[in-house]
Every structure is written in C-alpha cells, then in structure tokens.
Design a protein around this motif. Structure first.
Motif, PDB file in Angstrom:
ATOM      1  N   ARG A 151      -2.078 -30.025  -2.912  1.00 21.92           N
ATOM      2  CA  ARG A 151      -2.442 -30.145  -4.184  1.00 21.92           C
ATOM      3  C   ARG A 151      -1.131 -31.112  -4.814  1.00 21.92           C
ATOM      4  N   ASN A 161      -5.262 -27.987  -8.062  1.00 18.78           N
ATOM      5  CA  ASN A 161      -5.321 -28.081  -6.604  1.00 18.78           C
ATOM      6  C   ASN A 161      -6.088 -29.026  -5.468  1.00 18.78           C
ATOM      7  N   GLU A 177      -4.167 -25.476 -12.244  1.00 13.20           N
ATOM      8  CA  GLU A 177      -3.551 -23.661 -11.405  1.00 13.20           C
ATOM      9  C   GLU A 177      -2.541 -23.576 -12.501  1.00 13.20           C
TER      10      GLU A 177
END
Length: 119
Positions: A101, A111, A117
């Motif tokens: 990440r 990610n 995300e």
C-alpha cells in the motif's frame, strides 16, 4: 558507522559529528557542531532533493572541500522494518507500506494492485 571508520582513516583528525542547522538557503547550509560552519553542501541519494529546515539535527562529515551534510536524523519510530516515509516540514507525507500500500497524507490509499481504497 562504517562511513565514520572510512573517513577516519582518510582524515586522521577529522571525524563525523552531529550538529544543528542554523541557516539553510540556496542549497547551502550553516550548522553548528564543534564549530559553526557555513556554506556546506547537502548530499542525498540520487533523485532526492531537500532544503534542510533550520533546527534539524544533521550528520556532518569531512570532505575534500570541507565539511558536508550527509543527512538529517530520521524519525522512523512508527515505521516497520522495510517501510519508507517521505515527508515535508509542512506535513505532506507519503508512506510506502510493506504490504504494497501507498498512503498519501494519511487519507488516500493505493493498494498493492494500484487501486484506490477508502480510509
């Protein structure tokens, strides 16, 4: 540090030491350690550049042109082994996590597959 040993062999009376930046302008730094030194250059890994802020603790090493700033003391206390954080004095931050990440300013996460995300 291995670099200190190598430098000590080449400069018998000169050793690396830490000091604090008292001036930083136009790519030159003034820092105080055993003595106050002005006009020092700062060195970073290729591709990285920074203007070291006043008050930062730095490591000073002897060079053929006089003392040079090798880097600043890091604050990697919250990082796991292998993680990297890039930050600015103003608070901008990029964190590269071991799980793939990328976290930007603590709010935007990408990610390991390159997808955004929610935080």
């Amino acid at each position: 540090m291995w670099i200190s040993r190598v430098l000590a062999k080449n400069h018998e009376n000169e050793k690396a030491e830490s000091g604090y930046v008292s001036m930083s302008f136009g790519g030159e730094i003034e820092a105080g350690a055993t003595v106050n030194m002005r006009g020092m250059k700062s060195y970073s890994p290729y591709g990285y550049s920074c203007a070291v802020p006043v008050g930062e603790e730095v490591i000073l090493v002897p060079s053929a042109e006089g003392q040079a700033v090798l880097g600043t003391r890091d604050s990697a206390f919250s990082l796991s082994q292998g993680e990297i954080e890039i930050s600015s004095k103003g608070g901008a931050k990029i964190l590269l996590k071991n799980d793939g990440r990328v976290i930007i300013n603590g709010h935007y996460v990408i990610n390991g597959e390159g997808e955004a995300e929610s935080v």
